[in-house]
Motif scaffolding. Structure first.
Motif, PDB file in Angstrom:
ATOM      1  N   VAL A 159       0.844  -1.187   0.000  1.00  0.00           N
ATOM      2  CA  VAL A 159       0.000   0.000   0.000  1.00  0.00           C
ATOM      3  C   VAL A 159       0.884   1.243   0.000  1.00  0.00           C
ATOM      4  CG1 VAL A 159      -1.864   1.237   1.174  1.00  0.00           C
ATOM      5  CG2 VAL A 159      -1.714  -1.262   1.374  1.00  0.00           C
ATOM      6  N   VAL A 160       0.643   2.143  -0.953  1.00  0.00           N
ATOM      7  CA  VAL A 160       1.356   3.414  -1.019  1.00  0.00           C
ATOM      8  C   VAL A 160       0.422   4.504  -0.521  1.00  0.00           C
ATOM      9  CG1 VAL A 160       2.479   5.101  -2.528  1.00  0.00           C
ATOM     10  CG2 VAL A 160       2.745   2.647  -2.974  1.00  0.00           C
ATOM     11  N   ILE A 161       0.876   5.278   0.474  1.00  0.00           N
ATOM     12  CA  ILE A 161       0.064   6.353   1.040  1.00  0.00           C
ATOM     13  C   ILE A 161       0.749   7.680   0.778  1.00  0.00           C
ATOM     14  CG2 ILE A 161      -0.938   7.320   3.145  1.00  0.00           C
ATOM     15  CD1 ILE A 161      -1.026   4.512   4.292  1.00  0.00           C
ATOM     16  N   ASP A 162       0.024   8.609   0.218  1.00  0.00           N
ATOM     17  CA  ASP A 162       0.551   9.942  -0.038  1.00  0.00           C
ATOM     18  C   ASP A 162      -0.253  10.936   0.789  1.00  0.00           C
ATOM     19  OD1 ASP A 162       2.718  10.946  -1.641  1.00  0.00           O
ATOM     20  OD2 ASP A 162       1.264  12.188  -2.670  1.00  0.00           O
ATOM     21  N   GLN A 221      -0.329  11.358 -10.124  1.00  0.00           N
ATOM     22  CA  GLN A 221       0.884  11.041  -9.370  1.00  0.00           C
ATOM     23  C   GLN A 221       0.802   9.644  -8.754  1.00  0.00           C
ATOM     24  OE1 GLN A 221       1.462  13.481  -5.893  1.00  0.00           O
ATOM     25  NE2 GLN A 221       3.640  13.017  -5.751  1.00  0.00           N
ATOM     26  N   MET A 222      -0.321   9.334  -8.113  1.00  0.00           N
ATOM     27  CA  MET A 222      -0.483   8.014  -7.512  1.00  0.00           C
ATOM     28  C   MET A 222      -0.503   6.929  -8.584  1.00  0.00           C
ATOM     29  SD  MET A 222      -0.694   6.154  -4.847  1.00  0.00           S
ATOM     30  CE  MET A 222      -0.986   7.316  -3.504  1.00  0.00           C
ATOM     31  N   TYR A 223      -1.145   7.210  -9.704  1.00  0.00           N
ATOM     32  CA  TYR A 223      -1.175   6.252 -10.814  1.00  0.00           C
ATOM     33  C   TYR A 223       0.250   5.932 -11.276  1.00  0.00           C
ATOM     34  CZ  TYR A 223      -2.337   4.333 -15.439  1.00  0.00           C
ATOM     35  OH  TYR A 223      -2.442   3.538 -16.551  1.00  0.00           O
ATOM     36  N   ALA A 224       1.091   6.960 -11.358  1.00  0.00           N
ATOM     37  CA  ALA A 224       2.484   6.756 -11.770  1.00  0.00           C
ATOM     38  C   ALA A 224       3.234   5.923 -10.743  1.00  0.00           C
ATOM     39  CB  ALA A 224       3.180   8.105 -11.974  1.00  0.00           C
ATOM     40  N   TYR A 225       3.015   6.208  -9.452  1.00  0.00           N
ATOM     41  CA  TYR A 225       3.684   5.434  -8.409  1.00  0.00           C
ATOM     42  C   TYR A 225       3.377   3.940  -8.550  1.00  0.00           C
ATOM     43  CZ  TYR A 225       4.778   9.624  -5.564  1.00  0.00           C
ATOM     44  OH  TYR A 225       5.267  10.801  -5.089  1.00  0.00           O
ATOM     45  N   PRO A 238       7.781 -10.069  -5.277  1.00  0.00           N
ATOM     46  CA  PRO A 238       7.168 -10.363  -6.567  1.00  0.00           C
ATOM     47  C   PRO A 238       6.574  -9.117  -7.209  1.00  0.00           C
ATOM     48  CG  PRO A 238       5.710 -10.992  -4.781  1.00  0.00           C
ATOM     49  CD  PRO A 238       6.984 -10.560  -4.130  1.00  0.00           C
ATOM     50  N   PRO A 239       6.233  -9.188  -8.509  1.00  0.00           N
ATOM     51  CA  PRO A 239       5.678  -8.022  -9.205  1.00  0.00           C
ATOM     52  C   PRO A 239       4.452  -7.450  -8.492  1.00  0.00           C
ATOM     53  CG  PRO A 239       6.217  -9.749 -10.770  1.00  0.00           C
ATOM     54  CD  PRO A 239       6.390 -10.351  -9.396  1.00  0.00           C
ATOM     55  N   SER A 240       4.386  -6.103  -8.411  1.00  0.00           N
ATOM     56  CA  SER A 240       3.311  -5.430  -7.674  1.00  0.00           C
ATOM     57  C   SER A 240       2.165  -5.068  -8.606  1.00  0.00           C
ATOM     58  CB  SER A 240       3.860  -4.168  -7.002  1.00  0.00           C
ATOM     59  OG  SER A 240       4.996  -4.462  -6.241  1.00  0.00           O
ATOM     60  N   LEU A 241       1.453  -6.066  -9.087  1.00  0.00           N
ATOM     61  CA  LEU A 241       0.394  -5.827 -10.070  1.00  0.00           C
ATOM     62  C   LEU A 241      -0.906  -5.361  -9.430  1.00  0.00           C
ATOM     63  CD1 LEU A 241       0.993  -8.925 -12.386  1.00  0.00           C
ATOM     64  CD2 LEU A 241       1.842  -6.593 -12.665  1.00  0.00           C
ATOM     65  N   THR A 242      -1.022  -5.511  -8.115  1.00  0.00           N
ATOM     66  CA  THR A 242      -2.254  -5.092  -7.430  1.00  0.00           C
ATOM     67  C   THR A 242      -1.957  -4.169  -6.246  1.00  0.00           C
ATOM     68  OG1 THR A 242      -2.203  -7.109  -6.078  1.00  0.00           O
ATOM     69  CG2 THR A 242      -3.519  -7.169  -8.098  1.00  0.00           C
ATOM     70  N   SER A 243      -0.855  -3.455  -6.296  1.00  0.00           N
ATOM     71  CA  SER A 243      -0.543  -2.507  -5.219  1.00  0.00           C
ATOM     72  C   SER A 243      -1.684  -1.513  -5.048  1.00  0.00           C
ATOM     73  CB  SER A 243       0.751  -1.752  -5.527  1.00  0.00           C
ATOM     74  OG  SER A 243       1.857  -2.614  -5.433  1.00  0.00           O
ATOM     75  N   GLU A 244      -1.878  -1.069  -3.822  1.00  0.00           N
ATOM     76  CA  GLU A 244      -2.974  -0.164  -3.492  1.00  0.00           C
ATOM     77  C   GLU A 244      -2.436   1.226  -3.182  1.00  0.00           C
ATOM     78  OE1 GLU A 244      -5.034  -2.290  -0.288  1.00  0.00           O
ATOM     79  OE2 GLU A 244      -4.174  -4.090  -1.210  1.00  0.00           O
ATOM     80  N   GLY A 245      -3.229   2.224  -3.477  1.00  0.00           N
ATOM     81  CA  GLY A 245      -2.827   3.594  -3.200  1.00  0.00           C
ATOM     82  C   GLY A 245      -3.868   4.323  -2.373  1.00  0.00           C
ATOM     83  N   ILE A 246      -3.392   5.213  -1.488  1.00  0.00           N
ATOM     84  CA  ILE A 246      -4.290   6.032  -0.664  1.00  0.00           C
ATOM     85  C   ILE A 246      -3.795   7.467  -0.694  1.00  0.00           C
ATOM     86  CG2 ILE A 246      -5.218   6.473   1.632  1.00  0.00           C
ATOM     87  CD1 ILE A 246      -4.734   3.505   2.277  1.00  0.00           C
ATOM     88  N   LEU A 247      -4.681   8.392  -1.033  1.00  0.00           N
ATOM     89  CA  LEU A 247      -4.401   9.820  -0.944  1.00  0.00           C
ATOM     90  C   LEU A 247      -5.120  10.333   0.293  1.00  0.00           C
ATOM     91  CD1 LEU A 247      -4.776  10.601  -4.711  1.00  0.00           C
ATOM     92  CD2 LEU A 247      -2.751  11.143  -3.376  1.00  0.00           C
ATOM     93  N   LEU A 248      -4.339  10.777   1.281  1.00  0.00           N
ATOM     94  CA  LEU A 248      -4.892  11.164   2.570  1.00  0.00           C
ATOM     95  C   LEU A 248      -4.717  12.662   2.781  1.00  0.00           C
ATOM     96  CD1 LEU A 248      -6.161  10.112   5.214  1.00  0.00           C
ATOM     97  CD2 LEU A 248      -3.836   9.842   6.111  1.00  0.00           C
ATOM     98  N   PRO A 273      -6.394  -0.700  -6.621  1.00  0.00           N
ATOM     99  CA  PRO A 273      -7.353   0.112  -5.858  1.00  0.00           C
ATOM    100  C   PRO A 273      -6.692   1.419  -5.404  1.00  0.00           C
ATOM    101  CG  PRO A 273      -7.235  -2.147  -5.017  1.00  0.00           C
ATOM    102  CD  PRO A 273      -6.072  -1.956  -5.929  1.00  0.00           C
ATOM    103  N   ILE A 274      -7.385   2.537  -5.575  1.00  0.00           N
ATOM    104  CA  ILE A 274      -6.893   3.837  -5.120  1.00  0.00           C
ATOM    105  C   ILE A 274      -7.996   4.483  -4.303  1.00  0.00           C
ATOM    106  CG2 ILE A 274      -6.027   6.108  -5.793  1.00  0.00           C
ATOM    107  CD1 ILE A 274      -5.010   4.896  -8.380  1.00  0.00           C
TER     108      ILE A 274
END
Length: 359
Positions: free
Chosen positions: A259-262, A286-290, A300-310, A328-329
């Motif tokens: 999970v990437v949180i910005d 920006q999150m899409y690019a991350y 392993p490859p991060s094909l389903t990494s999740e993003g959160i803009l807080l 998921p974002i």
């Protein structure tokens, strides 16, 4: 943005940001009586430093060389022979001396002196000035330490009093402690105040996540630089290619979730020509690019990494999620202006919810 945040909530953000949340409730009187942000920091600094002086300041070791009549530490044979010191009954020595003049103590003295000149409340300014003089009498020099010097002065696990003192001193210089008008909340229009709260917000969220999720097997990383998955570049591109750096990343090895949180200290919605309010497109890109650029950069490859803009909550709350090409974002807000008890609870709930965003 900062104009409506109560000082008590700023205090809670600071405790999380400084990893001192266990001290919540210890300084209620100072927080209650503070008239503005500089006064709050000044009162807290004075309280902690006075307590520290009663129990003696921490000492450190300083490397020294000196010509002495007897051996202390190690003998500097080259200097002794070159100066023919032994013929005069002397020896050149290298040794470590136990001193008060440590980087952390110098930082605190410098912060007290700055606060004494910036705080508008006379009593608080006088306390800071008096304590800075006490540090001087104890042998602590006025020279502010460098970042490298502070990095060598590690604070132990059981030195919470020093950790609090140093964290407050860092806050003085991180935010440059602007002058505020009196009131229970921060006043608008001061860029340094906005900068300070932005830094506290990001750090507080990161530490709140670590406290809530580490026991559940999550690892938390902050400020990781990402690489572009380029296959070739022209010679001059590397000098002008923008970098990518995440605010917070959560990883759960057992479930292979990432999970990437910005964190953004701005309004989550903006006005559009066609609709009253929409999500800020730049942050979505920006999150899409991350997420997309790192799909095959991880193992392993991060094909389903999740993003959160807080974001801080301004107006109504937002808690929405979409899925783009398997990622998921989420778009979420946290109300920094809520009553303090409610805010502290919301901060904890926000932290525990970030890793459970599924659709």
């Amino acid at each position: 943005m900062a104009s409506e945040i109560p000082l008590r909530n700023i205090w809670i953000l600071f405790l999380y940001a400084a990893d001192l949340v266990q001290l919540q409730g210890r300084f209620e009187r100072d927080v209650e009586q503070a008239q503005d942000l500089p006064d709050l920091i000044g009162r807290l600094m004075a309280h902690v430093v006075e307590d520290r002086l009663h129990r003696n300041l921490s000492r450190g070791y300083q490397a020294r060389t000196a010509v002495l009549p007897r051996v202390r530490g190690r003998i500097d044979m080259l200097a002794t022979e070159a100066g023919q010191l032994m013929e005069r009954g002397q020896i050149a020595c290298r040794f470590e001396e136990h001193v008060m003049d440590t980087p952390r103590n110098r930082l605190v003295r410098a912060a007290l002196e700055r606060l004494s000149a910036r705080v508008s409340v006379r009593e608080t300014g006088h306390r800071c000035r008096s304590l800075a003089a006490d540090f001087a009498r104890a042998g602590v020099s006025a020279r502010r330490p460098s970042r490298a010097e502070l990095a060598t002065d590690q604070i132990g696990r059981n030195e919470n009093a020093d950790r609090m003192m140093v964290a407050l001193a860092r806050m003085v210089f991180d935010g440059t402690i602007p002058t505020e008008t009196k009131g229970a909340s921060l006043q608008p229009g001061d860029e340094t105040t906005e900068h300070l709260i932005r830094r506290l917000f990001e750090r507080a969220i990161g530490n709140a996540l670590r406290i809530a999720l580490k026991p559940e097997g999550w690892s938390i990383a902050q400020g990781r630089r990402l690489a572009w998955p380029v296959s070739g570049t022209t010679p001059g591109l590397s000098a002008i290619l923008p970098g990518m750096q995440t605010d917070i990343e959560l990883t759960h090895p057992e479930t292979e979730r990432h999970v990437v949180i910005d964190t953004k200290f701005t309004r989550i919605l903006t006005r559009s020509n066609h609709r009253d309010e929409i999500l800020r497109s730049g942050y979505l890109y920006q999150m899409y690019a991350y997420l997309r650029t790192q799909e095959h950069m991880e193992q392993p490859p991060s094909l389903t990494s999740e993003g959160i803009l807080l974001h801080p909550q301004v107006g109504g709350s937002v808690d929405e999620t979409l899925v783009i090409q398997g990622h998921p974002i989420s778009f979420r807000t946290i109300d920094l202006t809520a009553p303090t008890t409610e805010f502290a609870s919301h901060l904890h709930k926000t932290a525990t919810a970030q890793a459970r965003i599924g659709i």
